[in-house]
Each structure stands twice: as C-alpha cells, then as structure tokens.
Design a protein around this motif. Structure first.
Motif, PDB file in Angstrom:
ATOM      1  N   GLN A   1       0.809  -1.222   0.000  1.00  0.00           N
ATOM      2  CA  GLN A   1       0.000   0.000   0.000  1.00  0.00           C
ATOM      3  C   GLN A   1       0.850   1.284   0.000  1.00  0.00           C
ATOM      4  OE1 GLN A   1      -2.702  -0.418   3.347  1.00  0.00           O
ATOM      5  NE2 GLN A   1      -3.318  -2.437   2.598  1.00  0.00           N
ATOM      6  N   CYS A   2       2.147   1.153   0.354  1.00  0.00           N
ATOM      7  CA  CYS A   2       3.033   2.329   0.404  1.00  0.00           C
ATOM      8  C   CYS A   2       4.166   2.221  -0.621  1.00  0.00           C
ATOM      9  CB  CYS A   2       3.627   2.470   1.811  1.00  0.00           C
ATOM     10  SG  CYS A   2       2.406   2.547   3.100  1.00  0.00           S
TER      11      CYS A   2
ATOM     12  N   GLU B   1       0.490   6.192   2.668  1.00  0.00           N
ATOM     13  CA  GLU B   1      -0.206   5.259   1.783  1.00  0.00           C
ATOM     14  C   GLU B   1      -0.402   5.904   0.416  1.00  0.00           C
ATOM     15  OE1 GLU B   1      -1.376   6.303   4.709  1.00  0.00           O
ATOM     16  OE2 GLU B   1      -3.157   7.514   4.311  1.00  0.00           O
TER      17      GLU B   1
END
Ligand SMILES: O=C(O)C(=O)C[C@]1(C(=O)O)C=C[C@@H](O)C=C1
Length: 357
Positions: free
Chosen positions: A194-195, A250
């Motif tokens: 997600q990052c 994120e």
C-alpha cells in the motif's frame, strides 16, 4: 472575557453533567435488568446496537456531528453491555494492530481485546468458545482480499455478525527522528504494497523491505533496532514509543480496510443489512453467469464478488458473494433457493447490519 458569563456557562455545564450522569446510570440499570432477562443467553445483540446508533444519528440536532454522537453512544453501550457480561474479542496481534483498532471501534473500549498469533488462532479460540468474537480483516481498498480470512470461512462454523470499515493511515516510524541511515523497513506485506510508490520515491533502493506478521510487530522490531524503521499506524507508534518520520504515506488516499466480526449467533434483520455467502462452481464457460442469474432475477444487488481457488479440486473455484439485504428478506431467500438448485455448495456465512460507525 466576562468572568461572570464564563461562570454562568460552567454552572450550566455542571448541572447538565449531573443530569447526564444520572441518566447514564438509569440506562445502565435497564441494560443490567435486560441481562437478567436474557438469563445467561446471548448478550451482544448487533441488530439492536445498529438500530440504537442509527436512531441517535437520525435524531441528533447538533451542533455535535452525527459521527461524534454515534461514537459517544458506542462507548455508552459498550459499558452497559459490560455490566451484563464483559465481551472478549480475538484479533491478530500484537497490540496496536489495525485489527485491534477495528475491534475497539466496533465493540467500544469496555470490551477485552485479546491479541492472537495468527488469524487461524483467533478463529480457533472463538470456535472453541474460549473467547466470544473474532474480528478479522477481509478486504482492503488498495490491495484486495485477505486470502487467509476467506479460506478460514469456508470451513469454520462461525457466522458473520457484523462488519467494521476503517480508514487506514500508514506512517514511517523510527526510534529517533531522522530518515538518515535506515538499513531496513519492517511492515506487513499489505502495508508494504500500500506504500510501494512512496517508498520508491522517498527511500534509497538500498533500504531493505522486510515483511513481518503485522504492522505492530514491525513497530516492535523498529523499537528494538535503532537503524531500522517500520510502517505502521498511530496506535502502534504510541504503543512502541516511535517517532513519525513521515505521515500518511499510503499511495491511495482513501485506503480503507473492511473487517468482519464473527461469532456463534444468527443476527436478525435491521432494514439495512448485508448477507455473505460462498458458492462453488466448476471452471467452465458460463458458470459464473449461471450462478449470478438468480440474484438478478430476484432483484438482489451484489456488493462484492471474489473468487478463490477451491482447496478440494485442482481447477474448481469458490466464490464469495456479498449481497444487499437479509436472508429473511423474501427476494434474497428466493434467490438462495434458486442458487441451491444450481450448485452443489452454498454456504450462508451470515446476515448482518451494515457498518454504522
Ligand atoms: O437491548 C439489549 O439487548 C441490551 O442488552 C442493551 C444494549 C444497550 O446498551 O443498548 C446493550 C447490549 C446489547 O448488545 C444491545 C443493547
């Protein structure tokens, strides 16, 4: 500033607080009496809780926001329920994970949250009735389904009795406040994904990315190893005394995770419900269309459709379907009846109120 005016308002607040205090205790006494009527039966009633919170939001005249009053009443109900019987909630630990946050958001802070080593263990402890409910992540808006939770639901006797939706914010955390000399970043595989973009842009390629069992575990490791950092949320940062090097890293600004609450009970309809089922299908052309026909024919809206390879046959699949409505609704019951004629395996995972908070 007028001292006299200030005093008038504070006197008014003092007197209102006494009224609130008395009313809270009257409410608690009713909950305790209800507990006696239930006589050791099921205490937690998700359908009633959803109705109470929705009604409070609808009646709220302001200036407090609807979400704020719902959160306050969430805690009031949590304390009232604890007078009847404190609930124990299994979640994937260690302390400070997003799943623990989701559990507290759903049950309030009077519930006892119990950290487990894996989602499997959390399910087992509730299946054996050692703990009352399990909260488990099921899907993330950026990364998709949580396979382990889906797989466990295929064979578990537990039923879904609620859902929790949580906005997920990830931070880059470290023991000291600089981004220099980081050798390694620990995070859960989902958080790393997600990052991903942010990490590519902001950290040298030489920084090793290591996936661990949970975000809180990542924070724990970063607290022990000064040349390492972690990606985790606010709760883990506080729990392990880490500093935020970068906030909200994120890639997707609306990053949201949906969790399920599972226990041993069936939940009655509230008028705003969801029903989750699993169906099997052979891997042949037109199979999915054939399975979905009964939903369309009975006017049932599907909110999720997820496929997983079945453990039973090499090329067979199981489908996880979420639908609007309750199994007791006539159109949904008819769709299920039809579906059962079309495939060998239909399992109703549960019917439960839409998330209120
Ligand atoms: O209405 C009930 O059955 C209660 O036990 C009361 C109450 C509440 O505080 O409003 C508490 C726990 C239940 O989960 C639902 C509602």
């Amino acid at each position: 500033m007028s001292e006299q005016l200030l005093k008038q308002h504070r006197d008014a607040i003092d007197s209102i607080d006494v009224q609130i205090l008395n009313l809270l205790n009257q409410r608690a006494q009713h909950a305790r009496d209800i507990g006696e009527i239930k006589g050791g039966g099921i205490i937690y009633r998700p359908e009633r809780e959803a109705q109470v919170l929705r009604r409070i939001k609808e009646l709220n005249p302001g200036p407090l926001a609807g979400e704020s009053v719902a959160r306050l009443f969430r805690e009031v109900m949590s304390e009232c329920l604890a007078l009847e019987k404190p609930l124990s909630i299994a979640y994937l630990g260690p302390e400070g994970t997003f799943t623990q946050l989701a559990a507290l958001k759903h049950f309030g802070h009077a519930a006892r949250t119990v950290a487990c080593g894996s989602i499997d263990e959390a399910f087992r402890l509730v299946e054996s009735r050692t703990l009352d409910y399990v909260v488990a992540p099921v899907e993330n808006s950026t990364e998709g389904a949580i396979g382990r939770t889906l797989d466990l639901m295929v064979s578990s006797p537990l039923k879904i009795c609620g859902e929790v939706v949580l906005r997920i914010h990830h931070h880059l955390l470290r023991k000291d406040g600089t981004q220099d000399g980081i050798r390694r970043v620990y995070a859960h595989a989902q958080a790393l994904a997600q990052c991903h973009e942010w990490l590519n842009k902001n950290l040298p390629a030489s920084v090793e990315r290591v996936s661990v069992a949970s975000n809180a575990e990542a924070a724990r490791l970063a607290a022990e190893e000064p040349d390492c950092a972690a990606i985790a949320g606010q709760a883990a940062a506080e729990r392990y005394n880490l500093l935020k090097l970068a906030e909200n890293i994120e890639d997707e600004p609306n990053n949201t995770t949906r969790f399920l609450v599972l226990g041993h009970q069936d939940v009655g309809p509230t008028g705003q419900d969801k029903t989750s089922i699993i169906v099997s299908a052979p891997n042949r052309p037109g199979a999915v269309h054939y399975l979905l026909e009964p939903l369309a024919a009975n006017g049932v809206s599907m909110t999720k459709f997820e496929s997983r390879p079945s453990r039973a046959g090499l090329w067979d699949y199981v489908f996880f379907i979420d639908m609007e409505g309750h199994v007791q609704d006539a159109n949904l019951a008819a769709a299920l009846e039809d579906l059962r004629q079309r495939t060998a395996f239909v399992k109703v995972l549960g019917a439960y109120p839409l998330a209120v908070l």
